[in-house]
Design a protein around this motif. Structure first.
Motif, PDB file in Angstrom:
ATOM      1  N   LYS A  17      33.376  34.571  45.353  1.00 38.99           N
ATOM      2  CA  LYS A  17      33.197  33.119  45.482  1.00 38.99           C
ATOM      3  C   LYS A  17      34.499  32.471  45.929  1.00 38.99           C
ATOM      4  O   LYS A  17      35.593  32.951  45.587  1.00 38.99           O
ATOM      5  CB  LYS A  17      32.808  32.506  44.136  1.00 38.99           C
ATOM      6  CG  LYS A  17      31.440  32.926  43.668  1.00 38.99           C
ATOM      7  CD  LYS A  17      30.421  31.870  44.053  1.00 38.99           C
ATOM      8  CE  LYS A  17      29.055  32.208  43.515  1.00 38.99           C
ATOM      9  NZ  LYS A  17      28.048  32.337  44.550  1.00 38.99           N
ATOM     10  N   THR A  18      34.366  31.372  46.624  1.00 38.61           N
ATOM     11  CA  THR A  18      35.573  30.654  47.056  1.00 38.61           C
ATOM     12  C   THR A  18      35.733  29.337  46.298  1.00 38.61           C
ATOM     13  O   THR A  18      36.597  28.546  46.603  1.00 38.61           O
ATOM     14  CB  THR A  18      35.510  30.372  48.574  1.00 38.61           C
ATOM     15  OG1 THR A  18      34.270  29.710  48.841  1.00 38.61           O
ATOM     16  CG2 THR A  18      35.589  31.662  49.372  1.00 38.61           C
ATOM     17  N   TRP A  19      34.872  29.092  45.341  1.00 41.25           N
ATOM     18  CA  TRP A  19      35.044  27.917  44.488  1.00 41.25           C
ATOM     19  C   TRP A  19      34.536  28.235  43.074  1.00 41.25           C
ATOM     20  O   TRP A  19      33.718  29.138  42.898  1.00 41.25           O
ATOM     21  CB  TRP A  19      34.343  26.685  45.050  1.00 41.25           C
ATOM     22  CG  TRP A  19      32.900  26.887  45.408  1.00 41.25           C
ATOM     23  CD1 TRP A  19      32.406  27.260  46.616  1.00 41.25           C
ATOM     24  CD2 TRP A  19      31.753  26.739  44.540  1.00 41.25           C
ATOM     25  NE1 TRP A  19      31.037  27.362  46.571  1.00 41.25           N
ATOM     26  CE2 TRP A  19      30.599  27.041  45.315  1.00 41.25           C
ATOM     27  CE3 TRP A  19      31.586  26.386  43.200  1.00 41.25           C
ATOM     28  CZ2 TRP A  19      29.311  27.001  44.790  1.00 41.25           C
ATOM     29  CZ3 TRP A  19      30.297  26.347  42.676  1.00 41.25           C
ATOM     30  CH2 TRP A  19      29.182  26.647  43.475  1.00 41.25           C
ATOM     31  N   ALA A  20      35.044  27.473  42.118  1.00 40.72           N
ATOM     32  CA  ALA A  20      34.688  27.720  40.716  1.00 40.72           C
ATOM     33  C   ALA A  20      33.943  26.524  40.129  1.00 40.72           C
ATOM     34  O   ALA A  20      34.081  25.396  40.584  1.00 40.72           O
ATOM     35  CB  ALA A  20      35.957  27.984  39.900  1.00 40.72           C
ATOM     36  N   VAL A 225      51.025  30.751  38.256  1.00 41.65           N
ATOM     37  CA  VAL A 225      51.511  32.105  38.571  1.00 41.65           C
ATOM     38  C   VAL A 225      50.899  33.134  37.624  1.00 41.65           C
ATOM     39  O   VAL A 225      50.944  32.953  36.397  1.00 41.65           O
ATOM     40  CB  VAL A 225      53.059  32.168  38.430  1.00 41.65           C
ATOM     41  CG1 VAL A 225      53.582  33.477  39.039  1.00 41.65           C
ATOM     42  CG2 VAL A 225      53.723  30.982  39.063  1.00 41.65           C
ATOM     43  N   GLY A 226      50.344  34.190  38.191  1.00 47.45           N
ATOM     44  CA  GLY A 226      49.827  35.276  37.353  1.00 47.45           C
ATOM     45  C   GLY A 226      48.789  34.779  36.371  1.00 47.45           C
ATOM     46  O   GLY A 226      48.779  35.170  35.202  1.00 47.45           O
ATOM     47  N   GLN A 227      47.898  33.945  36.861  1.00 47.79           N
ATOM     48  CA  GLN A 227      46.980  33.260  35.961  1.00 47.79           C
ATOM     49  C   GLN A 227      45.690  32.980  36.703  1.00 47.79           C
ATOM     50  O   GLN A 227      45.716  32.666  37.893  1.00 47.79           O
ATOM     51  CB  GLN A 227      47.637  31.936  35.547  1.00 47.79           C
ATOM     52  CG  GLN A 227      46.994  31.274  34.380  1.00 47.79           C
ATOM     53  CD  GLN A 227      47.414  29.820  34.265  1.00 47.79           C
ATOM     54  OE1 GLN A 227      48.396  29.396  34.850  1.00 47.79           O
ATOM     55  NE2 GLN A 227      46.653  29.071  33.518  1.00 47.79           N
ATOM     56  N   ASN A 228      44.579  33.054  35.995  1.00 48.66           N
ATOM     57  CA  ASN A 228      43.273  32.817  36.599  1.00 48.66           C
ATOM     58  C   ASN A 228      42.550  31.736  35.819  1.00 48.66           C
ATOM     59  O   ASN A 228      41.679  32.013  34.997  1.00 48.66           O
ATOM     60  CB  ASN A 228      42.469  34.128  36.585  1.00 48.66           C
ATOM     61  CG  ASN A 228      41.075  33.944  37.160  1.00 48.66           C
ATOM     62  OD1 ASN A 228      40.797  32.945  37.834  1.00 48.66           O
ATOM     63  ND2 ASN A 228      40.204  34.896  36.884  1.00 48.66           N
ATOM     64  N   THR A 255      47.793  38.168  42.394  1.00 40.94           N
ATOM     65  CA  THR A 255      47.477  39.414  43.106  1.00 40.94           C
ATOM     66  C   THR A 255      46.038  39.408  43.614  1.00 40.94           C
ATOM     67  O   THR A 255      45.682  40.221  44.451  1.00 40.94           O
ATOM     68  CB  THR A 255      47.645  40.619  42.167  1.00 40.94           C
ATOM     69  OG1 THR A 255      46.832  40.398  41.019  1.00 40.94           O
ATOM     70  CG2 THR A 255      49.097  40.786  41.746  1.00 40.94           C
ATOM     71  N   LEU A 256      45.215  38.521  43.065  1.00 41.85           N
ATOM     72  CA  LEU A 256      43.822  38.406  43.496  1.00 41.85           C
ATOM     73  C   LEU A 256      43.567  36.961  43.916  1.00 41.85           C
ATOM     74  O   LEU A 256      44.035  36.030  43.247  1.00 41.85           O
ATOM     75  CB  LEU A 256      42.867  38.767  42.352  1.00 41.85           C
ATOM     76  CG  LEU A 256      42.954  40.179  41.770  1.00 41.85           C
ATOM     77  CD1 LEU A 256      42.125  40.278  40.503  1.00 41.85           C
ATOM     78  CD2 LEU A 256      42.483  41.210  42.771  1.00 41.85           C
ATOM     79  N   PRO A 257      42.815  36.763  44.984  1.00 41.24           N
ATOM     80  CA  PRO A 257      42.533  35.385  45.421  1.00 41.24           C
ATOM     81  C   PRO A 257      41.389  34.802  44.600  1.00 41.24           C
ATOM     82  O   PRO A 257      40.261  34.723  45.050  1.00 41.24           O
ATOM     83  CB  PRO A 257      42.114  35.586  46.884  1.00 41.24           C
ATOM     84  CG  PRO A 257      41.547  36.971  46.925  1.00 41.24           C
ATOM     85  CD  PRO A 257      42.202  37.781  45.850  1.00 41.24           C
ATOM     86  N   GLN A 283      48.878  26.138  48.795  1.00 40.61           N
ATOM     87  CA  GLN A 283      49.408  27.367  49.373  1.00 40.61           C
ATOM     88  C   GLN A 283      49.116  28.502  48.389  1.00 40.61           C
ATOM     89  O   GLN A 283      49.337  28.364  47.180  1.00 40.61           O
ATOM     90  CB  GLN A 283      50.923  27.237  49.592  1.00 40.61           C
ATOM     91  CG  GLN A 283      51.485  28.398  50.396  1.00 40.61           C
ATOM     92  CD  GLN A 283      52.994  28.291  50.646  1.00 40.61           C
ATOM     93  OE1 GLN A 283      53.624  27.266  50.316  1.00 40.61           O
ATOM     94  NE2 GLN A 283      53.568  29.338  51.193  1.00 40.61           N
ATOM     95  N   PHE A 284      48.627  29.584  48.923  1.00 41.13           N
ATOM     96  CA  PHE A 284      48.339  30.751  48.061  1.00 41.13           C
ATOM     97  C   PHE A 284      49.252  31.898  48.464  1.00 41.13           C
ATOM     98  O   PHE A 284      49.283  32.301  49.632  1.00 41.13           O
ATOM     99  CB  PHE A 284      46.869  31.173  48.208  1.00 41.13           C
ATOM    100  CG  PHE A 284      46.547  32.452  47.484  1.00 41.13           C
ATOM    101  CD1 PHE A 284      46.747  32.559  46.106  1.00 41.13           C
ATOM    102  CD2 PHE A 284      46.063  33.560  48.166  1.00 41.13           C
ATOM    103  CE1 PHE A 284      46.467  33.748  45.432  1.00 41.13           C
ATOM    104  CE2 PHE A 284      45.774  34.741  47.495  1.00 41.13           C
ATOM    105  CZ  PHE A 284      45.977  34.833  46.123  1.00 41.13           C
ATOM    106  N   LEU A 285      49.988  32.408  47.521  1.00 42.00           N
ATOM    107  CA  LEU A 285      50.859  33.558  47.776  1.00 42.00           C
ATOM    108  C   LEU A 285      50.184  34.792  47.202  1.00 42.00           C
ATOM    109  O   LEU A 285      50.080  34.939  45.973  1.00 42.00           O
ATOM    110  CB  LEU A 285      52.231  33.345  47.129  1.00 42.00           C
ATOM    111  CG  LEU A 285      53.031  32.145  47.620  1.00 42.00           C
ATOM    112  CD1 LEU A 285      54.376  32.079  46.907  1.00 42.00           C
ATOM    113  CD2 LEU A 285      53.247  32.192  49.123  1.00 42.00           C
TER     114      LEU A 285
END
Ligand code: SF4
Length: 763
Positions: A17-20, A225-228, A255-257, A283-285
């Motif tokens: 999915k690209t949205w939550a 950072v490092g968080q979902n 590490t995951l989009p 911006q997504f790193l």
């Protein structure tokens, strides 16, 4: 480990999915809730969850807006599922235990165990027994107290706390443990934000975050950072949406989009229901696992160079000179950074990092939020210290709209620590306990979670008492942890629901069923409430609204108090019975022992409660020098041998901590399976592993011992190069007990070196 097999036969994979959130989240929450209990009870919990006079969500520790600014539905999909998972109408009775042996229960999945419902009566497994049998409260607590008294030393007992326990319960438990004679108070924080506490205490003099919800709303630039957050702290997305509305910008580093880092559809706003929602990350790193230290070192180098080029315009010299030490040494060290190393560690381009730097230069108020993606690496502590350096360079500590924000994952994990559940509480706290209660607490440090497991495994600890949580599924090195627990003379769990920790028994085992957050709590002086502290140091009340799940339940406060009395006998200065009868008397004691809680009862009676003092926000840094500390952190990155990947263990979206509600991970497009490993397609090509093949995950550790998680289906997924992701608790078996973060001793669950081997069945 046979009990947790979940064959991936029905695995279905759809595009991530690209949205939550949005309307589907509401539908899923209601579907799960109504599958657990009646519409009336569901309505009662949902109308009360996170309201000023209602029930604090037992889920994560994200704060609520001030009373008056809250929505009628101030909860997320996971909060709704979690509260109704607890409010379920299903019951586990003595008949259930008669019908199912412990061996049989041990063969069931975590899902099955949780779905059986609320525990209703105390149960015991006697030495040599095959089943749990009913036991009265008095006999159960006598038995436990007798075992505690029979230990050769108080240090042979462990008192574990998970983050659901209230402030009142936590304060009593640590009081009991210390009056009994030990500081063995491991907690779930040992396994999540211990690295944050270590890094921030050293640099800022506080282990807690410095930001408030208003700061989030009014920041110019927020790093996530490092968080979902879309899965683990969903209401954080509403706060980030507010940031965006106010003109702030967001940089996501992961590490995951993840869907929630990309776009959020607020289910209570027209734009979220029928529109496209809000873009979250500007911006997504897509960083490599463990590359965050290098990223912040690079950003710090760029800031120093920008200051060189335009002196007096980039750094907040006044903040640095007034409030900090160690700047010159830090700057000298920072300038030695190699860009070659940075690009290798992060997997990012220099242009991407410079784009972030430009955003930083344009932003006066900056916040960095982080979670387990940073803390559970070997270099988690230096990474967070480097983030503190980054914030301090431009004076982003103590300024509105700025600060450090470790986002806590369990509702009262921060409060439990504030109440003294820590194996290393400062002497000042122990002195205050002594003054208040008239006994001398032990000064020697106790055991944390990892060292506690080691002590049980080696026979140095013989009794485990866990309050809330599911210890054997939350901890690393599952096979070792289970053997450690089985070697105990006695294991006891104060729990609301059945879980695997009840099936991994010591010689004697006790299940002590307790009230949940949603249950009303009546004691001798009337109905009680409890208090909690959220991730932003707001302390407030929580009041249950449902009739207790069983007439035989005791509250956590009652169980701990009665056990303490039976173990310790009369202690003139500790009136356990009075505490049980009136929780206000516990809060009176807390107000005299724990700084910041003065006049606790009066202040918590105000709807919304109060915020604890945060010294760095007042320009006070309780470090030995009285100043905030710049640190020099040597560059490091995970070392992954050729042909291997760096595995991170994570939750699925349909999961709360160790509990999974369905075998799906909706946002990542994984359905009907949990034994799945997500790997970048380019890495699969390089390894010669086919998408959808079945593999064993084998962890590689210096002890040479084989740790294997069998029969995982490979899913090609946009994970960052060199990494792999798979769900815990199934993969906890791969995390070696000795693989811990430097300084904090936090298990490195985001940095496990693994290789993929064709599964025996598939070979
Ligand atoms: S964001 Fe966290 S605290 Fe809020 S409702 Fe969801 S799980 Fe509960």
């Amino acid at each position: 480990m046979s009990g947790n097999e979940d064959p991936s036969d029905d695995l279905k994979v759809t595009p991530p999915k690209t949205w939550a959130t949005g309307v589907p989240a509401v539908a899923h929450a209601l579907e799960y809730s109504l599958g657990q209990t009646s519409p009336r009870r569901t309505a009662l919990t949902l109308l009360n969850i996170n309201q000023a006079k209602g029930i604090d969500c037992p889920g994560c520790a994200w704060p609520e807006p001030a009373p008056g600014k809250r929505h009628l539905n101030e909860y997320c999909e996971n909060g709704a599922k979690h509260i109704n998972d607890e409010a379920t109408s299903r019951r586990v009775t003595p008949d259930f235990f008669r019908e199912h042996s412990i061996a049989e229960l041990d063969g069931k999945s975590d899902y099955w165990l949780n779905q059986q419902g609320r525990l209703t009566e105390p149960m015991v497994k006697r030495p040599g027994g095959t089943h749990y049998e009913p036991i009265g409260w008095d006999e159960a607590l006598d038995l436990l107290a007798g075992e505690l008294k029979a230990l050769a030393s108080p240090d042979e007992a462990l008192f574990y706390v998970s983050g659901r326990l209230s402030n009142e319960g936590a304060f009593l438990l640590q009081l009991f443990a210390r009056a009994y004679g030990t500081n063995n108070l491991p907690d779930c924080s040992n396994m999540c934000h211990e690295s944050s506490g270590s890094a921030m205490s050293e640099t800022l003099g506080t282990g807690k975050g410095t930001v408030s919800l208003d700061d989030i709303h009014n920041s110019d630039l927020i790093f996530v950072v490092g968080q979902n957050p879309g899965t683990n702290h969903p209401r954080m997305l509403s706060a980030l949406e507010e940031t965006k509305r106010n003109g702030g910008r967001i940089v996501a580093v992961n590490t995951l989009p993840e869907a929630g880092l990309n776009r959020f559809k607020h289910p209570q706003r027209p734009r979220g229901v029928v529109g496209r929602g809000t873009q979250i990350a500007d911006q997504f790193l897509h960083i490599r696992a463990g590359g965050d230290l290098a990223l912040f070192q690079a950003l710090n180098l760029l800031l120093l160079e920008a200051e060189d080029a335009a002196p007096g315009t980039v750094l907040d010299r006044s903040f640095v000179e007034r409030n900090t030490t160690g700047f010159a040494e830090f700057a000298e060290h920072a300038r030695q950074l190699s860009w070659e190393h940075v690009l290798e560690a992060t997997g990012l381009s220099r242009e991407e990092i410079e784009e972030v730097h430009e955003r930083v230069l344009k932003s006066e108020k900056i916040i960095v939020c982080w979670a387990m993606g940073l803390t559970q690496h070997k270099h988690g502590v230096p990474t967070i210290r480097e983030i503190v350096n980054f914030l301090m360079l431009r004076g982003n500590i103590g300024k509105p709209g700025s600060g450090a924000c470790p986002v806590r994952g369990h509702s009262n994990v921060q409060g439990d620590r504030t109440m003294g559940v820590w194996e290393r509480m400062p002497q000042k706290f122990l002195d205050a306990l002594e003054k208040e209660f008239g006994f001398t607490p032990p000064a020697r440090h106790g055991l944390d979670a990892v060292n506690g497991i080691r002590a049980m495994y080696e026979g140095r600890a013989k009794l485990f008492l866990g309050v809330a949580g599911n210890f054997v599924r939350a901890t690393p090195d599952s096979a070792v942890t289970e053997e450690a627990m089985r070697g105990c003379r006695l294991t006891a769990h104060i729990s609301t629901k059945l879980n695997r920790s009840h099936t991994v028994c010591g010689e004697t085992a006790l299940i002590l069923p307790t009230l949940g957050r949603s249950d009303r709590d009546f004691q001798a002086t009337g109905e009680q409430f409890i208090t909690v502290e959220d991730s932003m140091s707001e302390v407030h009340a929580s009041r249950g609204k449902l009739p207790p799940a069983s007439p035989h339940l005791l509250s956590e406060v009652a169980i701990i108090g009665r056990l303490a009395e039976k173990t310790l006998g009369d202690m003139p200065h500790i009136p356990w019975k009075e505490f049980e009868a009136d929780y206000g008397t516990i809060r009176d004691r807390i107000s005299r022992v724990v700084p910041g809680f003065e006049d606790f009862n009066a202040r918590v009676a105000v709807p919304g409660g109060f915020r604890l003092p945060n010294p760095p926000n007042e320009g006070v840094f309780p470090t030995p020098s009285g100043k905030a500390v710049f640190t020099r952190n040597d560059f490091t990155m995970p070392q992954v041998p050729e042909g291997h990947l760096l595995l991170q263990t994570l939750r699925s979206h349909d999961q709360w901590n160790t509990i999974w509600y369905a075998p799906n991970d909706r946002y990542r497009g994984i359905h009907n399976a949990r034994r799945v490993v997500m790997v970048n397609p380019a890495d699969l090509d390089a390894l010669g592993v086919a998408d959808r093949s079945t593999v064993d995950l084998v962890s590689v550790w210096r002890d040479g011992k084989e740790r294997r998680a069998e029969n995982f289906t490979v899913v090609a997924y946009p994970a960052s190069r060199g990494s792999a992701a798979a769900y815990y608790p199934e993969t906890n078996v791969l995390v070696p007990l000795d693989s811990v973060a430097d300084i904090s001793n936090c298990p490195t669950s985001k940095g496990v070196v693994v290789r993929l081997e064709p599964a025996a069945d598939a070979a």
